[in-house]
Design a protein around this motif. Structure first.
Motif, mmCIF file in Angstrom:
data_model
loop_
_atom_site.group_PDB
_atom_site.id
_atom_site.type_symbol
_atom_site.label_atom_id
_atom_site.label_comp_id
_atom_site.label_asym_id
_atom_site.label_seq_id
_atom_site.Cartn_x
_atom_site.Cartn_y
_atom_site.Cartn_z
ATOM 1 N N THR A 45 -5.313 56.838 -21.494
ATOM 2 C CA THR A 45 -6.242 56.579 -20.567
ATOM 3 C C THR A 45 -5.668 55.226 -19.769
ATOM 4 O OG1 THR A 45 -7.794 55.065 -21.701
ATOM 5 C CG2 THR A 45 -8.372 57.366 -21.283
ATOM 6 N N TYR A 46 -5.950 55.092 -18.282
ATOM 7 C CA TYR A 46 -5.523 53.784 -17.674
ATOM 8 C C TYR A 46 -6.571 52.681 -17.411
ATOM 9 C CZ TYR A 46 -2.401 51.460 -14.426
ATOM 10 O OH TYR A 46 -1.475 50.653 -13.992
ATOM 11 N N HIS A 92 -2.491 58.768 -18.094
ATOM 12 C CA HIS A 92 -3.578 58.906 -16.845
ATOM 13 C C HIS A 92 -2.969 57.649 -15.867
ATOM 14 C CE1 HIS A 92 -7.158 60.334 -19.564
ATOM 15 N NE2 HIS A 92 -6.102 60.741 -19.906
ATOM 16 N N ARG A 100 -8.558 58.928 -9.343
ATOM 17 C CA ARG A 100 -8.933 57.709 -8.442
ATOM 18 C C ARG A 100 -9.204 56.517 -9.286
ATOM 19 N NH1 ARG A 100 -12.956 57.588 -3.624
ATOM 20 N NH2 ARG A 100 -14.911 57.036 -4.789
ATOM 21 N N GLY A 101 -10.076 56.693 -10.032
ATOM 22 C CA GLY A 101 -10.536 55.480 -10.908
ATOM 23 C C GLY A 101 -11.982 55.023 -10.412
ATOM 24 N N ASP A 102 -12.500 54.265 -11.086
ATOM 25 C CA ASP A 102 -13.888 53.793 -10.712
ATOM 26 C C ASP A 102 -13.686 52.032 -10.296
ATOM 27 O OD1 ASP A 102 -15.628 55.903 -11.041
ATOM 28 O OD2 ASP A 102 -15.303 55.633 -13.189
ATOM 29 N N ALA A 142 -8.058 60.866 -5.234
ATOM 30 C CA ALA A 142 -7.064 61.411 -6.287
ATOM 31 C C ALA A 142 -6.114 62.561 -5.541
ATOM 32 C CB ALA A 142 -8.111 61.988 -7.341
ATOM 33 N N PHE A 174 -15.557 67.965 -13.102
ATOM 34 C CA PHE A 174 -17.029 67.362 -13.534
ATOM 35 C C PHE A 174 -17.936 68.590 -13.581
ATOM 36 C CE2 PHE A 174 -14.210 64.123 -11.764
ATOM 37 C CZ PHE A 174 -14.472 62.785 -12.462
ATOM 38 N N HIS A 211 -19.095 65.315 -9.874
ATOM 39 C CA HIS A 211 -19.195 63.749 -9.807
ATOM 40 C C HIS A 211 -20.066 63.011 -9.183
ATOM 41 C CE1 HIS A 211 -17.152 60.171 -8.369
ATOM 42 N NE2 HIS A 211 -16.542 60.182 -9.570
ATOM 43 N N HIS A 215 -19.669 70.236 -2.759
ATOM 44 C CA HIS A 215 -18.710 69.408 -2.256
ATOM 45 C C HIS A 215 -17.625 69.161 -3.420
ATOM 46 C CE1 HIS A 215 -17.275 65.086 -1.537
ATOM 47 N NE2 HIS A 215 -17.285 65.378 -0.190
ATOM 48 N N ASN A 263 -13.624 69.591 -3.562
ATOM 49 C CA ASN A 263 -12.721 68.520 -4.025
ATOM 50 C C ASN A 263 -11.779 68.941 -5.113
ATOM 51 O OD1 ASN A 263 -11.480 65.942 -3.943
ATOM 52 N ND2 ASN A 263 -12.678 65.479 -5.681
ATOM 53 N N LYS A 301 -7.596 69.381 -4.930
ATOM 54 C CA LYS A 301 -6.619 68.653 -5.843
ATOM 55 C C LYS A 301 -5.677 69.707 -6.441
ATOM 56 C CE LYS A 301 -10.000 66.214 -8.085
ATOM 57 N NZ LYS A 301 -10.432 65.082 -9.084
HETATM 58 P P1 FAD Z 1 -11.565 61.873 -6.697
HETATM 59 O O1 FAD Z 1 -11.196 63.350 -6.940
HETATM 60 O O2 FAD Z 1 -10.884 61.155 -5.717
HETATM 61 O O3 FAD Z 1 -13.010 61.993 -6.040
HETATM 62 C C1 FAD Z 1 -13.873 60.759 -6.136
HETATM 63 C C2 FAD Z 1 -15.036 61.174 -5.217
HETATM 64 O O4 FAD Z 1 -14.683 61.270 -3.831
HETATM 65 C C3 FAD Z 1 -15.889 62.490 -5.593
HETATM 66 O O5 FAD Z 1 -17.172 61.950 -5.481
HETATM 67 C C4 FAD Z 1 -15.412 63.392 -4.529
HETATM 68 O O6 FAD Z 1 -16.429 64.280 -4.476
HETATM 69 C C5 FAD Z 1 -15.400 62.276 -3.397
HETATM 70 N N1 FAD Z 1 -14.112 62.963 -2.578
HETATM 71 C C6 FAD Z 1 -13.073 63.238 -2.832
HETATM 72 N N2 FAD Z 1 -12.195 63.756 -1.555
HETATM 73 C C7 FAD Z 1 -13.005 63.478 -0.585
HETATM 74 C C8 FAD Z 1 -13.026 63.558 0.876
HETATM 75 N N3 FAD Z 1 -11.843 64.007 1.495
HETATM 76 N N4 FAD Z 1 -14.131 63.421 1.607
HETATM 77 C C9 FAD Z 1 -15.094 62.791 1.060
HETATM 78 N N5 FAD Z 1 -15.341 62.614 -0.386
HETATM 79 C C10 FAD Z 1 -14.185 62.897 -1.222
HETATM 80 N N6 FAD Z 1 -10.852 56.367 -15.009
HETATM 81 C C11 FAD Z 1 -10.204 55.162 -15.539
HETATM 82 O O7 FAD Z 1 -9.949 54.344 -14.829
HETATM 83 N N7 FAD Z 1 -8.925 55.542 -16.239
HETATM 84 C C12 FAD Z 1 -8.637 56.946 -16.809
HETATM 85 O O8 FAD Z 1 -7.722 56.947 -17.479
HETATM 86 C C13 FAD Z 1 -9.515 57.934 -16.480
HETATM 87 N N8 FAD Z 1 -9.514 58.919 -17.218
HETATM 88 C C14 FAD Z 1 -10.370 60.053 -17.078
HETATM 89 C C15 FAD Z 1 -9.994 61.120 -17.628
HETATM 90 C C16 FAD Z 1 -10.918 62.524 -17.142
HETATM 91 C C17 FAD Z 1 -10.359 63.531 -17.848
HETATM 92 C C18 FAD Z 1 -12.020 62.092 -16.465
HETATM 93 C C19 FAD Z 1 -12.769 63.360 -16.238
HETATM 94 C C20 FAD Z 1 -12.354 61.051 -15.798
HETATM 95 C C21 FAD Z 1 -11.269 59.736 -16.097
HETATM 96 N N9 FAD Z 1 -11.622 58.469 -15.408
HETATM 97 C C22 FAD Z 1 -10.733 57.585 -15.810
HETATM 98 C C23 FAD Z 1 -12.725 58.286 -14.553
HETATM 99 C C24 FAD Z 1 -12.504 58.678 -13.213
HETATM 100 O O9 FAD Z 1 -11.357 57.862 -12.613
HETATM 101 C C25 FAD Z 1 -13.684 58.677 -12.367
HETATM 102 O O10 FAD Z 1 -14.615 59.702 -12.764
HETATM 103 C C26 FAD Z 1 -13.792 58.600 -10.935
HETATM 104 O O11 FAD Z 1 -14.974 58.048 -10.466
HETATM 105 C C27 FAD Z 1 -13.419 59.772 -10.003
HETATM 106 O O12 FAD Z 1 -11.794 60.110 -10.355
HETATM 107 P P2 FAD Z 1 -11.330 61.374 -9.494
HETATM 108 O O13 FAD Z 1 -10.027 61.332 -9.845
HETATM 109 O O14 FAD Z 1 -12.064 62.680 -9.841
HETATM 110 O O15 FAD Z 1 -11.582 61.007 -8.144
#
Ligand code: FAD
Length: 308
Positions: free
Chosen positions: A50-51, A79, A109-111, A130, A150, A154, A162, A166, A170
């Motif tokens: 993880t990152y 990650h 994307r991360g939090d 992401a 998710f 999410h 929605h 997404n 991806k």
């Molecule tokens: P995204 O896919 O970008 O989605 C984020 C939000 O934006 C979602 O609600 C989506 O519906 C919304 N969205 C996307 N595109 C659009 C658009 N065009 N218009 C409007 N809304 C949109 N976090 C860390 O910090 N480090 C880690 O190493 C890490 N590892 C993880 C590993 C796994 C297997 C999982 C499931 C999660 C991990 N996370 C990690 C947590 C993750 O970064 C968070 O859950 C984050 O909130 C969402 O990341 P995502 O890549 O799914 O984001």
């Protein structure tokens, strides 16, 4: 690539993979390496790292992931998150991974640092979602990219439709598989798989790898709920709190036993439903995960008790 690994021969009924976290200090790093050496003997399809959000952890993550690639037989997935990074920094990081022979990246994307549920603010010269990171990595070379999915949706997605869109976007952007957030109810995983298949059969054919965390204490189940942003179902809470007992101290052995049972039951159901791989969130410990693998029929004893 990860997808190729999933169809290669494996021990036990299904391929499995292991998630590690960047260690905080030297002691944590030693513990990580002990777990790495144990898992190495169990031949996971891949391991992932993880990152984090902080600068020093980030540097350590890149270094250790490189060491996993160079010094072990494991296939590491790095990650990568968009948090606090400009596009130039993201490019440099992907380049640093490539230099260390790492071609597998989980694009996230991360939090927001500090408060996962707080307001998301993109870096002014970074990316917002992401999906953009998947596109960016694709322009940088010959990488194999995975993304997050998710089962319960999410927490920021207004609804499941929605959320599904997404994930499909991806995958269309080039992601080859997804790994799910941990979940408490296998039905949620199955419904996610159905939604993606219904939305886009071609993308629905890509592996959705379920995330599993063997719970070993009440604190760790709470952590799992926090990480997944999900509500623990009352039946699950009841099972664990009953095991903990009403004494002043939680009955750790009973909680752990229930945790191993729960993870094993979840895994068995996932195998029966044709999950392509089981992704274990190890918290850098090998014991609980290998116990679950043993219960699933993987010959862990032969792997773990090698003569010195
Ligand atoms: P995204 O896919 O970008 O989605 C984020 C939000 O934006 C979602 O609600 C989506 O519906 C919304 N969205 C996307 N595109 C659009 C658009 N065009 N218009 C409007 N809304 C949109 N976090 C860390 O910090 N480090 C880690 O190493 C890490 N590892 C993880 C590993 C796994 C297997 C999982 C499931 C999660 C991990 N996370 C990690 C947590 C993750 O970064 C968070 O859950 C984050 O909130 C969402 O990341 P995502 O890549 O799914 O984001």
């Amino acid at each position: 690539s990860i997808v190729e690994r999933l169809s290669a021969p494996h021990r036990g009924p299904v391929p499995f993979s292991v998630e590690f976290m960047p260690p905080r200090d030297a002691e944590g790093e030693a513990r990580l390496w002990r777990a790495v050496r144990i898992f190495e003997r169990l031949s996971p399809a891949f391991v992932s790292m993880t990152y984090g959000a902080g600068g020093s952890t980030r540097d350590r993550t890149v270094r250790i992931t490189g060491e996993l690639a160079a010094q072990t037989t494991l296939l590491p997935v790095a990650h990568l998150t968009a948090v606090n990074h400009s596009i130039a920094e993201l490019r440099a990081l992907v380049g640093a991974y490539a230099d260390q022979g790492i071609a597998n990246i989980l694009a996230l994307r991360g939090d927001p640092p500090g408060d996962p549920l707080g307001e998301w603010i993109a870096h002014p010269e970074g990316v917002e979602y992401a999906e953009e990171l998947v596109h960016l990595i694709d322009t940088l070379g010959d990488f194999h990219v995975g993304v997050a999915s998710f089962p319960e949706g999410h927490h920021r997605a207004p609804d499941l439709e929605h959320d599904t869109r997404n994930l499909v976007n991806k995958l269309r952007a080039g992601a080859e598989y997804s790994i799910t957030q941990m979940f408490f109810d296998v039905e949620d995983y199955l419904r996610l798989r159905d939604r993606v298949q219904a939305a886009d059969p071609e993308q629905g054919a890509k592996p959705i790898i379920p995330g599993i965390m063997p719970v070993t204490s009440l604190a760790s189940i709470k952590r799992m709920a926090e990480l997944s942003g999900s509500v623990i179902p009352p039946t699950v809470i009841e099972r664990f709190t009953k095991a903990a007992g009403d004494g002043p101290e939680e009955d750790r052995a009973s909680v752990r036993a229930v945790g191993i049972d729960f993870a094993t039951e979840t895994a068995e159901r996932l195998i029966a439903e044709g999950a392509p791989c089981l992704h274990f969130c190890s918290l850098n410990f090998a014991k609980a995960t290998s116990e679950v693998l043993g219960r699933l029929g993987v010959d862990v004893d032969a792997a773990l008790h090698v003569p010195a």
